[in-house]
Design an enzyme around this catalytic site. Structure first.
Site, PDB file in Angstrom:
ATOM      1  N   GLY A  14       0.795  -1.221   0.000  1.00  0.00           N
ATOM      2  CA  GLY A  14       0.000   0.000   0.000  1.00  0.00           C
ATOM      3  C   GLY A  14       0.822   1.263   0.000  1.00  0.00           C
ATOM      4  CB  THR A  16       1.802   3.114  -4.916  1.00  0.00           C
ATOM      5  OG1 THR A  16       3.088   2.554  -5.246  1.00  0.00           O
ATOM      6  CG2 THR A  16       1.372   4.066  -6.020  1.00  0.00           C
ATOM      7  CE  LYS A  32       8.279   3.020  -7.776  1.00  0.00           C
ATOM      8  NZ  LYS A  32       7.243   2.057  -7.373  1.00  0.00           N
ATOM      9  CD  GLU A  98       5.601   4.630  -4.577  1.00  0.00           C
ATOM     10  OE1 GLU A  98       5.290   3.433  -4.400  1.00  0.00           O
ATOM     11  OE2 GLU A  98       4.944   5.400  -5.311  1.00  0.00           O
ATOM     12  N   GLY A  99      10.190   5.278  -3.250  1.00  0.00           N
ATOM     13  CA  GLY A  99      11.147   4.257  -3.633  1.00  0.00           C
ATOM     14  C   GLY A  99      10.444   3.029  -4.180  1.00  0.00           C
ATOM     15  CB  ALA A 100      11.436   0.446  -6.517  1.00  0.00           C
ATOM     16  N   GLY A 101       9.759  -0.821  -3.735  1.00  0.00           N
ATOM     17  CA  GLY A 101       9.846  -1.860  -2.722  1.00  0.00           C
ATOM     18  C   GLY A 101      10.307  -1.314  -1.385  1.00  0.00           C
TER      19      GLY A 101
END
Length: 206
Positions: A14, A16, A32, A98-101
């Site tokens: 959740g 994102t 991102k 926002e980072g990835a994972g």
């Protein structure tokens, strides 16, 4: 407030949706840096729709990778080399990144997301689910961020309320519990904005 980095304790928790709610509430721009996986659309497009952001406030990714896996591997599969210099923060404020994972997901074979967070010097909001296993995942993420000198603004939970787990993470981790975003059905810009306003204090992000 100049901005925040949003990272998670795991994938598909959740993060994102929370980033969309935060960007919308703050009237911030969203970025991102690396999108890995395009079959289901991009997170930037999803955030734009959920937050109601105008196109100029959704900044283009530095890298758009086709394979839905860790950015370091997705880049290798796509024949792309991720250059950390291209991941410098855009000079736009306020900004939600926002980072990835999760925090220790690799961007390259030698660079983790948390390493990049330390370079950016923006406070991090850690998004954690409330289900079983979240205490361990959250405390490990907090330790990994602190080991790199990353400022942790607080933890935002997603899911059904689990008071003891949320309080335990905040107490042992020494972090602020910012609030909890419930799973929303339907998930729309309107329901998301209402839920964020009800569960979070915007003053905590000032």
């Amino acid at each position: 407030m100049s901005g925040f980095v949003v990272t998670g304790t795991d994938t598909e928790i959740g993060k994102t949706v929370f980033a969309a709610a935060l960007a919308g509430a703050l009237g911030a721009s969203y970025w991102k840096p690396v999108q890995a996986g395009l079959d289901d659309g991009s997170d930037a497009a999803r955030v734009a729709a959920l937050a109601g952001l105008p196109p100029e406030r959704v900044l283009p990714e530095a890298y758009r990778l086709a394979t839905p896996c860790s950015p370091h591997r997705a880049a290798e599969i796509d024949g792309v080399e991720i250059d950390p210099a291209r991941l410098a923060l855009p000079q736009v404020r306020p900004l939600v990144v926002e980072g990835a994972g999760g925090a220790l997901v690799p961007l390259t074979r030698t660079l983790l997301h948390a390493d990049m967070f330390a370079r950016w010097r923006l406070p991090v909001v850690l998004v954690a689910r409330t289900g079983l296993g979240t205490i361990n995942h959250s405390l490990l993420s907090i330790e990994a961020l602190r080991a790199r000198g990353v400022a942790i603004h607080g933890v935002a939970f997603v899911g059904e309320p689990v008071e003891d787990s949320e309080a335990t993470i905040a107490a042992i981790g020494g972090v602020r519990r910012l609030g909890r975003l419930p799973r929303l059905d339907p998930l729309t810009p309107e329901t998301l904005a209402v839920a964020f306003a009800a569960q979070f204090d915007l003053a905590d992000f000032a």
